[in-house]
Design an enzyme around this catalytic site. Sequence first.
Site, PDB file in Angstrom:
ATOM      1  N   ARG A  34      62.076  54.089  14.504  1.00  0.00           N
ATOM      2  CA  ARG A  34      62.859  53.837  15.709  1.00  0.00           C
ATOM      3  C   ARG A  34      64.290  53.425  15.346  1.00  0.00           C
ATOM      4  NH1 ARG A  34      59.114  56.062  16.413  1.00  0.00           N
ATOM      5  NH2 ARG A  34      57.353  55.719  17.796  1.00  0.00           N
ATOM      6  N   SER A  92      57.598  51.958  25.996  1.00  0.00           N
ATOM      7  CA  SER A  92      57.192  50.895  25.073  1.00  0.00           C
ATOM      8  C   SER A  92      58.353  49.934  24.859  1.00  0.00           C
ATOM      9  CB  SER A  92      56.755  51.496  23.736  1.00  0.00           C
ATOM     10  OG  SER A  92      55.651  52.349  23.920  1.00  0.00           O
ATOM     11  N   GLU A 117      62.438  47.497  21.580  1.00  0.00           N
ATOM     12  CA  GLU A 117      62.936  48.846  21.351  1.00  0.00           C
ATOM     13  C   GLU A 117      64.199  49.128  22.143  1.00  0.00           C
ATOM     14  OE1 GLU A 117      60.599  52.323  21.435  1.00  0.00           O
ATOM     15  OE2 GLU A 117      58.894  51.474  20.371  1.00  0.00           O
TER      16      GLU A 117
END
Length: 341
Positions: free
Chosen positions: A164, A241, A337
């Site tokens: 990520r 998420s 995130e």
Amino acid sequence: MRIETGVNLQDCNTFGLPAVAATLVHIEEAADVRRVVDHPELGRSPKFILGGGSNIVFTRDLAATVLKVEIRGLRIVEERADAVIVEAGAGERWHDLVAWTLDQGLGGLENLALIPGTVGAAPVQNIGAYGLELADRFDSLDAVDLVSGRAITLDRMRCRFGYRDSVFKQDLAGKSVITRVRLRLPRPWRPVLEYLDLQRKCEDAGFIEGRLPSARQVFDWVCEIRRAKLPDPAVIGNAGSFFKNPVVTPEQCRDIIARDPHLVHYPMADGQFKLAAGWLIDACGWKGKSVGAAGVYERQALVLVNRGGARGGEVMTLARAIQESVYGRFGIRLEPEPIVI
């Protein structure tokens, strides 16, 4: 290039959080970025790059000039014996690109179906799901430098992809606008089925060793799995998420398992272990809980949602409470995130 002032960004982010952009510029082609750089006023102002708004938490209004990337276009660039290279404008919806490749008879992106957001945002986050990351299919991208207005092309190595993560969240954060992305779809195609839920779908559908599902079948399964677990942002605001799955050493993993034998964890190639952040949050009793109008989704503890009228401050208050709770029980610090503004 189209310029607006005093724009409410509530409909421009999937969380549905209110924030006002003092100036918003619609970027419809790469040349528009150069026009912004050369503009006597816009060129000197701070910039904020906005794609589909699926990975952002707005906690305040934006004084920076917002560049909303809307560059379109899908095409096959090159067909080789070992791969097909496809190119997409940064403003295309990611899921539309995945569906388009399948319509062209090309497999390779099906595990990444239904991920919200735009193509241009995908390399920034190095999106991933169900055993596949963007980096696994990446070829190159075009971008425009926000200082010089110079066009640049970056290959996979220069993008410095991580979990990520990418150079666009590090050295190039806020310094360039991605305009087009090229992906490498392998030949021959083989399905990526390491993810447990996909293995179960294979078994339920009667696929056995030597008989594999099609790319379209995997795509349909991924869509079914995601829809069963994750809320539709068009129905209830969310950014997917909210926390990254933490990566720990074997010693840390063994220590947690000694206390919580049901810990969901996955071995990684480098010997470390990836822990399921959703499981950690659920184990702390957060599923379905709320702080003001911000809540934890009832079906998946990894997703924070806007129950109606939430503000960014409420989302972050909830996120910090979850982080403290997980750290207190497991000694693990969860990292968000989304980008918090």
